[in-house]
Write an enzyme that holds these catalytic residues in place. Structure first.
Site, mmCIF file in Angstrom:
data_model
loop_
_atom_site.group_PDB
_atom_site.id
_atom_site.type_symbol
_atom_site.label_atom_id
_atom_site.label_comp_id
_atom_site.label_asym_id
_atom_site.label_seq_id
_atom_site.Cartn_x
_atom_site.Cartn_y
_atom_site.Cartn_z
ATOM 1 N N ASP A 10 18.029 49.398 -1.975
ATOM 2 C CA ASP A 10 17.007 49.794 -1.006
ATOM 3 C C ASP A 10 17.638 49.872 0.374
ATOM 4 O O ASP A 10 18.675 49.254 0.632
ATOM 5 C CB ASP A 10 15.839 48.794 -0.982
ATOM 6 C CG ASP A 10 14.735 49.241 -0.024
ATOM 7 O OD1 ASP A 10 14.374 50.442 -0.062
ATOM 8 O OD2 ASP A 10 14.257 48.434 0.780
ATOM 9 N N SER A 11 16.990 50.617 1.251
ATOM 10 C CA SER A 11 17.492 50.744 2.617
ATOM 11 C C SER A 11 17.458 49.399 3.354
ATOM 12 O O SER A 11 18.184 49.219 4.325
ATOM 13 C CB SER A 11 16.645 51.766 3.377
ATOM 14 O OG SER A 11 15.289 51.378 3.336
ATOM 15 N N CYS A 73 14.272 52.698 -3.101
ATOM 16 C CA CYS A 73 13.860 53.307 -1.834
ATOM 17 C C CYS A 73 13.399 54.746 -2.068
ATOM 18 O O CYS A 73 14.165 55.575 -2.579
ATOM 19 C CB CYS A 73 15.063 53.282 -0.894
ATOM 20 S SG CYS A 73 14.782 54.035 0.698
ATOM 21 N N THR A 75 12.729 56.966 0.225
ATOM 22 C CA THR A 75 13.408 57.874 1.153
ATOM 23 C C THR A 75 14.759 58.292 0.565
ATOM 24 O O THR A 75 15.119 59.473 0.578
ATOM 25 C CB THR A 75 13.596 57.148 2.506
ATOM 26 O OG1 THR A 75 12.322 56.649 2.919
ATOM 27 C CG2 THR A 75 14.139 58.073 3.559
ATOM 28 N N GLU A 157 7.851 44.929 8.913
ATOM 29 C CA GLU A 157 9.090 44.199 9.188
ATOM 30 C C GLU A 157 9.001 43.305 10.422
ATOM 31 O O GLU A 157 9.920 42.549 10.703
ATOM 32 C CB GLU A 157 10.243 45.194 9.338
ATOM 33 C CG GLU A 157 10.530 45.843 8.010
ATOM 34 C CD GLU A 157 11.922 46.370 7.867
ATOM 35 O OE1 GLU A 157 12.564 46.600 8.900
ATOM 36 O OE2 GLU A 157 12.353 46.540 6.727
ATOM 37 N N CYS A 187 6.440 54.002 -0.742
ATOM 38 C CA CYS A 187 7.449 53.316 0.064
ATOM 39 C C CYS A 187 7.512 51.860 -0.399
ATOM 40 O O CYS A 187 6.480 51.271 -0.724
ATOM 41 C CB CYS A 187 7.056 53.395 1.549
ATOM 42 S SG CYS A 187 8.132 52.442 2.628
ATOM 43 N N HIS A 189 7.770 49.131 1.078
ATOM 44 C CA HIS A 189 7.028 48.119 1.847
ATOM 45 C C HIS A 189 5.521 48.168 1.622
ATOM 46 O O HIS A 189 4.820 47.223 1.975
ATOM 47 C CB HIS A 189 7.242 48.326 3.349
ATOM 48 C CG HIS A 189 8.631 48.074 3.822
ATOM 49 N ND1 HIS A 189 9.713 48.786 3.375
ATOM 50 C CD2 HIS A 189 9.110 47.186 4.716
ATOM 51 C CE1 HIS A 189 10.803 48.346 3.986
ATOM 52 N NE2 HIS A 189 10.462 47.376 4.801
#
Ligand code: DGL
Length: 269
Positions: A10-11, A73, A75, A157, A187, A189
């Site tokens: 993940d990013s 992720c 993205t 975050e 996403c 999160h």
């Protein structure tokens, strides 16, 4: 043929939510998590930067012996997955596999009979149109209303979920106007916003969380691919690597994972 843990990339830290779900689904499998906290967020970055970071992270996980890597992720999945599968793997690691989260999420959404699907994700995920393109391949008759919600990752975050309700209410207006019957949380999160979304969304709109729908798809994949699953080591262990480690990252990471873990600091080559 290498044997090793399932790699999860993940990013940043959000993929730990997915890692927790994968571990619950496959308690005996070993996992190695890699979060690129040095470069997070990927959402506002260029396609070439995301591809570069993702390729280097996958290489790192392969060097650790992972036979299979899941790009948790969205993205990175939206930007890099097809290119990695088609151009990079056959030349560099023909016996390894990389999977993403977008197609399994769409398949699970369609299987539940939804026809007016809403999607929220980072700016990159939405503007890449990857979800729309993949949905067209699976079922061109189904409509997708998609919306970039770039404030959600920074809120998650920075301990800001308590401020998110009015933001979500405002964001969701166009999707509700489109009378969606389901909402994909596109996403890593976004499962953290589930209870707020349950308050905001009208009854009858199904929330599709990847932490719920993707793990069964991984189990299914491993059953259909014994040549990969036989190479996953089985001692129920988790290691986690980050490209930048701070006290805050360690604290949030442990909270997202729901267990105590030491994060190893690594550098991408
Ligand atoms: N992990 C990313 C995703 O699932 C969100 C965070 C970022 O922008 O890097 O799309």
């Amino acid at each position: 043929m290498s044997k090793g843990p399932i790699g999860i990339f993940d990013s940043g830290l959000g993929g730990l939510v997915m890692t927790k779900a994968f571990r619950a689904a496959l308690p005996n499998a070993d996992f190695l998590y890699l979060g690129d906290t040095l470069h997070v967020p990927y959402g506002p970055r260029s396609a070439s930067a995301i591809l570069d970071f993702t390729t280097r992270a996958i290489e790192q996980l392969f060097e650790e012996g992972c036979p299979l890597v899941i790009i948790a992720c969205n993205t990175a999945s939206a930007n890099a997955l097809r290119r990695l599968q088609q151009d990079y793997l056959p030349h560099h690691y023909p016996d390894r596999r990389v999977l993403g989260v977008i197609v399994p999420t769409l398949e699970a959404t369609i299987q539940t009979g939804h026809t007016r699907i809403g999607l929220i994700g980072t700016s990159f995920t939405i503007h890449s149109n990857t979800y729309k393109e993949e949905l067209r391949k699976v079922n061109p008759a189904i409509e997708l209303s998609s919306l970039a919600t770039p404030l959600l990752v920074p809120l998650a975050e920075n301990d800001g979920i308590k401020y998110a309700k009015p933001v979500l209410e405002d964001y969701l207006k166009p999707l509700l106007k489109d009378r969606i019957d389901s909402l994909i949380l596109g996403c890593t999160h976004y499962p953290l916003f589930r209870s707020l979304l349950e308050e905001i969304l009208p009854a009858g709109v199904d929330i599709i969380g990847q932490d719920i729908v993707v793990p069964p798809k991984l189990i299914d994949y491993l059953e259909r691919h014994p040549e990969i699953s036989e190479r996953v080591t089985q001692s129920g262990k988790l290691r986690a690597q980050l490209t930048d480690v701070t006290a805050t990252y360690s604290k949030i990471g442990k909270q997202l994972l729901g267990e105590n873990i030491e994060f190893e600091k690594i550098s991408l080559k």
